[in-house]
Design a protein around this motif. Sequence first.
Motif, PDB file in Angstrom:
ATOM      1  N   ALA A 130     -39.509 -34.027  71.174  1.00 41.76           N
ATOM      2  CA  ALA A 130     -38.958 -34.385  69.863  1.00 41.76           C
ATOM      3  C   ALA A 130     -37.449 -34.154  69.843  1.00 41.76           C
ATOM      4  O   ALA A 130     -36.690 -34.994  69.346  1.00 41.76           O
TER       5      ALA A 130
ATOM      6  N   PHE B 172     -35.588 -36.952  71.470  1.00 42.65           N
ATOM      7  CA  PHE B 172     -35.396 -38.142  70.640  1.00 42.65           C
ATOM      8  C   PHE B 172     -34.386 -37.896  69.531  1.00 42.65           C
ATOM      9  O   PHE B 172     -33.651 -38.784  69.126  1.00 42.65           O
TER      10      PHE B 172
ATOM     11  N   LEU C 163     -30.235 -39.621  67.938  1.00 40.36           N
ATOM     12  CA  LEU C 163     -30.399 -40.101  66.567  1.00 40.36           C
ATOM     13  C   LEU C 163     -29.489 -39.355  65.597  1.00 40.36           C
ATOM     14  O   LEU C 163     -28.808 -39.970  64.762  1.00 40.36           O
TER      15      LEU C 163
ATOM     16  N   PHE D  26     -26.374 -40.753  63.361  1.00 45.12           N
ATOM     17  CA  PHE D  26     -26.432 -40.719  61.897  1.00 45.12           C
ATOM     18  C   PHE D  26     -25.430 -39.762  61.275  1.00 45.12           C
ATOM     19  O   PHE D  26     -25.177 -39.818  60.077  1.00 45.12           O
TER      20      PHE D  26
ATOM     21  N   TYR E  98     -31.792 -42.706  75.871  1.00 41.52           N
ATOM     22  CA  TYR E  98     -31.366 -43.227  74.576  1.00 41.52           C
ATOM     23  C   TYR E  98     -29.856 -43.212  74.426  1.00 41.52           C
ATOM     24  O   TYR E  98     -29.301 -44.059  73.730  1.00 41.52           O
TER      25      TYR E  98
ATOM     26  N   TYR F  39     -28.840 -46.249  75.965  1.00 38.78           N
ATOM     27  CA  TYR F  39     -29.246 -47.395  75.160  1.00 38.78           C
ATOM     28  C   TYR F  39     -28.301 -47.610  73.977  1.00 38.78           C
ATOM     29  O   TYR F  39     -27.893 -48.727  73.677  1.00 38.78           O
ATOM     30  N   PHE F  40     -27.916 -46.529  73.307  1.00 31.36           N
ATOM     31  CA  PHE F  40     -27.065 -46.660  72.122  1.00 31.36           C
ATOM     32  C   PHE F  40     -25.595 -46.848  72.489  1.00 31.36           C
ATOM     33  O   PHE F  40     -24.855 -47.497  71.773  1.00 31.36           O
TER      34      PHE F  40
ATOM     35  N   GLN G  91     -29.809 -52.600  59.165  1.00 25.87           N
ATOM     36  CA  GLN G  91     -29.056 -51.675  59.997  1.00 25.87           C
ATOM     37  C   GLN G  91     -29.939 -50.602  60.623  1.00 25.87           C
ATOM     38  O   GLN G  91     -29.546 -49.956  61.587  1.00 25.87           O
ATOM     39  N   TYR G  92     -31.149 -50.426  60.068  1.00 22.48           N
ATOM     40  CA  TYR G  92     -32.015 -49.382  60.616  1.00 22.48           C
ATOM     41  C   TYR G  92     -32.882 -49.886  61.758  1.00 22.48           C
ATOM     42  O   TYR G  92     -33.473 -49.099  62.481  1.00 22.48           O
TER      43      TYR G  92
ATOM     44  N   GLU H 205     -32.106 -51.119  64.459  1.00 20.48           N
ATOM     45  CA  GLU H 205     -31.545 -50.642  65.720  1.00 20.48           C
ATOM     46  C   GLU H 205     -32.122 -49.283  66.112  1.00 20.48           C
ATOM     47  O   GLU H 205     -32.243 -48.958  67.281  1.00 20.48           O
ATOM     48  N   TYR H 206     -32.472 -48.477  65.086  1.00 22.18           N
ATOM     49  CA  TYR H 206     -32.926 -47.108  65.369  1.00 22.18           C
ATOM     50  C   TYR H 206     -34.422 -47.003  65.587  1.00 22.18           C
ATOM     51  O   TYR H 206     -34.912 -45.942  65.943  1.00 22.18           O
TER      52      TYR H 206
ATOM     53  N   PRO I  10     -36.497 -47.900  67.925  1.00 20.29           N
ATOM     54  CA  PRO I  10     -36.987 -47.371  69.204  1.00 20.29           C
ATOM     55  C   PRO I  10     -36.946 -45.853  69.297  1.00 20.29           C
ATOM     56  O   PRO I  10     -37.630 -45.277  70.135  1.00 20.29           O
ATOM     57  N   VAL I  11     -36.163 -45.197  68.463  1.00 16.91           N
ATOM     58  CA  VAL I  11     -36.168 -43.732  68.469  1.00 16.91           C
ATOM     59  C   VAL I  11     -37.090 -43.205  67.394  1.00 16.91           C
ATOM     60  O   VAL I  11     -37.830 -42.246  67.594  1.00 16.91           O
ATOM     61  N   ILE I  12     -37.043 -43.849  66.218  1.00 17.00           N
ATOM     62  CA  ILE I  12     -37.793 -43.308  65.087  1.00 17.00           C
ATOM     63  C   ILE I  12     -39.298 -43.419  65.322  1.00 17.00           C
ATOM     64  O   ILE I  12     -40.034 -42.472  65.031  1.00 17.00           O
TER      65      ILE I  12
ATOM     66  N   LEU J 107     -40.663 -40.701  67.660  1.00 19.18           N
ATOM     67  CA  LEU J 107     -40.525 -39.420  66.979  1.00 19.18           C
ATOM     68  C   LEU J 107     -41.651 -39.249  65.957  1.00 19.18           C
ATOM     69  O   LEU J 107     -42.267 -38.188  65.843  1.00 19.18           O
TER      70      LEU J 107
END
Lengths: 254, 66
Positions: free
Chosen positions: A30, A33, A37, A41, A138, A141-142, B3-4, B6-7, B9-11, B14
């Motif tokens: 977790a 990931f 993120l 954010f 990731y 990726y980002f 816009q979300y 894009e996220y 693949p992570v969310i 999780l």
Amino acid sequence: MRSYIVFTKKELIEYGRTYKFFILFTIFIALGFMNPLTAKFMPKILESFMPEEIEIQLPPPSSLDSWAQFFKNVTQTGLFVAIIIFSGMMSREYEKGTLVNMITKGLPRQTVILSKFTASTLLWTLSYWTCFVITHIYTMYFWKGETVLELATSTLFLYLFGIMLISVLLIGSTLFKNSYGGLLFTGGFIAILFLLKLSHKIDNYNPLQLANQNINLLSGNLHPSELKSPLFVCCTVIILSIISSILIFDKKQI
Amino acid sequence: MDQYIEYLPVIIPLFIIQIILSITAVIHVIRHPNYRFGKKRVWIPVVLFIGFIGPFIYFIFGRGDD
């Protein structure tokens, strides 16, 4: 040697059956990931907390921010969770008296210590590097094409720091019959490391640097060779802890 | 909402991890009704609703011996 393998296997099975491995592993996954993120954010979160009159210019998040999150989360959450999970290593066995049978049947005492250390280090290794791989994937990726310096060295340093804490916890857990004793012992050890930070001279040898300077390594402000002495101290502490745990356990009444 | 995307693949992973953790914990709470402290009706909401911390606390501190 055979008893070492068998006892290590027994340890690993125990970590599995008590759900300790499951918890440690899922929390590290977790975290893996969460790192990129949160980095992505963070500017948005900060913006929403700021009153409208204040204009702040935040640079767009970079891959360095993602790694900053990695090092922050692993040292604060990850290591904390790992230490709590491993805290009962020896003391739980004392409490339950489960070692008496095996030792009277001829299991060498040092095998117990070495197996305990091996099993917990294996778990830490697996969880830590899984977390690293996920964050790495990731981050790539980002932030395509962005690279950071000395990533492997920097993560390896934190990994060794984790092993050092586990070995210190092993002494604590061997010393005290209560699992909180081991926790307090490790907490005291970390507190001492933080106190040593105050003195500039000693701080050059402080193993805490291995867990604190990672971002400076990644951004190129610090060269890995400057952390040679903390690395040396860290490895010495690991070896001395294992040896002293064996010596303590030899004298211990179980 | 765009816009979300894009996220995602992570969310999504999780979220899945969170669900796995909670469900494993709930099953364990129901199947092993002897805890070191607390009661079943306390543990189920704790494990279900307090993110990652609930299951962690349950397995490390609350779980009774089999």
